[in-house]
Motif scaffolding. Sequence first.
Motif, PDB file in Angstrom:
ATOM      1  N   GLN A 125       0.864  -1.298  -0.105  1.00 60.07           N
ATOM      2  CA  GLN A 125       0.126   0.007  -0.125  1.00 60.07           C
ATOM      3  C   GLN A 125       0.819   1.387   0.019  1.00 60.07           C
ATOM      4  OE1 GLN A 125      -3.555  -0.241   2.459  1.00 60.07           O
ATOM      5  NE2 GLN A 125      -2.108  -1.317   3.698  1.00 60.07           N
ATOM      6  N   GLY A 126       0.508   2.352  -0.459  1.00 61.60           N
ATOM      7  CA  GLY A 126       1.182   3.745  -0.616  1.00 61.60           C
ATOM      8  C   GLY A 126       0.525   4.605  -1.452  1.00 61.60           C
ATOM      9  N   THR A 127       0.999   5.602  -1.189  1.00 61.87           N
ATOM     10  CA  THR A 127       0.569   6.814  -2.136  1.00 61.87           C
ATOM     11  C   THR A 127       1.792   7.433  -2.982  1.00 61.87           C
ATOM     12  OG1 THR A 127      -0.841   7.840  -0.438  1.00 61.87           O
ATOM     13  CG2 THR A 127      -0.316   9.327  -2.124  1.00 61.87           C
ATOM     14  N   VAL A 128       1.513   7.234  -4.132  1.00 61.48           N
ATOM     15  CA  VAL A 128       2.430   7.690  -5.453  1.00 61.48           C
ATOM     16  C   VAL A 128       2.135   9.268  -5.757  1.00 61.48           C
ATOM     17  CG1 VAL A 128       1.306   6.615  -7.219  1.00 61.48           C
ATOM     18  CG2 VAL A 128       3.614   7.467  -7.652  1.00 61.48           C
ATOM     19  N   SER A 129       3.206  10.116  -5.587  1.00 66.39           N
ATOM     20  CA  SER A 129       2.544  11.491  -6.276  1.00 66.39           C
ATOM     21  C   SER A 129       3.813  11.653  -7.622  1.00 66.39           C
ATOM     22  CB  SER A 129       3.524  12.535  -5.288  1.00 66.39           C
ATOM     23  OG  SER A 129       2.957  12.446  -4.175  1.00 66.39           O
ATOM     24  N   MET A 130       2.476  12.234  -8.534  1.00 66.84           N
ATOM     25  CA  MET A 130       3.218  12.130 -10.046  1.00 66.84           C
ATOM     26  C   MET A 130       2.913  13.456 -10.532  1.00 66.84           C
ATOM     27  SD  MET A 130       1.306   8.655 -10.980  1.00 66.84           S
ATOM     28  CE  MET A 130       0.022   9.072  -9.771  1.00 66.84           C
ATOM     29  N   SER A 131       3.609  13.665 -11.795  1.00 65.78           N
ATOM     30  CA  SER A 131       3.305  14.916 -12.642  1.00 65.78           C
ATOM     31  C   SER A 131       3.252  14.477 -14.022  1.00 65.78           C
ATOM     32  CB  SER A 131       4.476  15.905 -12.391  1.00 65.78           C
ATOM     33  OG  SER A 131       4.635  16.618 -11.190  1.00 65.78           O
TER      34      SER A 131
END
Length: 115
Positions: free
Chosen positions: A50-56
Motif C-alpha cells: 500500500q502507499g501513495t505515489v505522487s506524479m506529474s
Amino acid sequence: MTTNKRFMGVVAAVLVAFAPAAFGAEVPASFDAKNCKADYPKASLMNEEQGTVSMSFLVSASGDVKDSKVEKSSGFKNLDKAAIKSLSACKFKPGSKDGSPAETWTKVDYAWKLD
C-alpha cells in the motif's frame, strides 16, 4: 457610518485592481478520478503493498498526456508503474493559460489502499 463607507471603497478598489491578474493565471489540467482508475498489480495484492505515489503529468491542450514522472514513490515500484501507466492513458481536461486551453503540468497523488 462614514468610516464604513470609506472602508468599502478601499475593498472595491483592491478587488478591481487584482481582477486582471487572476484572469491571466495558469490553471493546471485535471481529470475525473471516478472514471480513471488503475488496476491493483497482482504481485502487490499478494504482498499487501500500500502507499501513495505522487506524479506529474504534462497534458497537451487537447487533454492527452505527453509526459509523466514520479515525484515521490509509494515505496513500491509495481504500484508506481501501474499508476503512471493507467493515468497516462486517461483523458484529462486541458489546463489553460490566459483563459485559453494550453499545455500544462499537473500533479496527481494516487493512493493504493487494501480494503
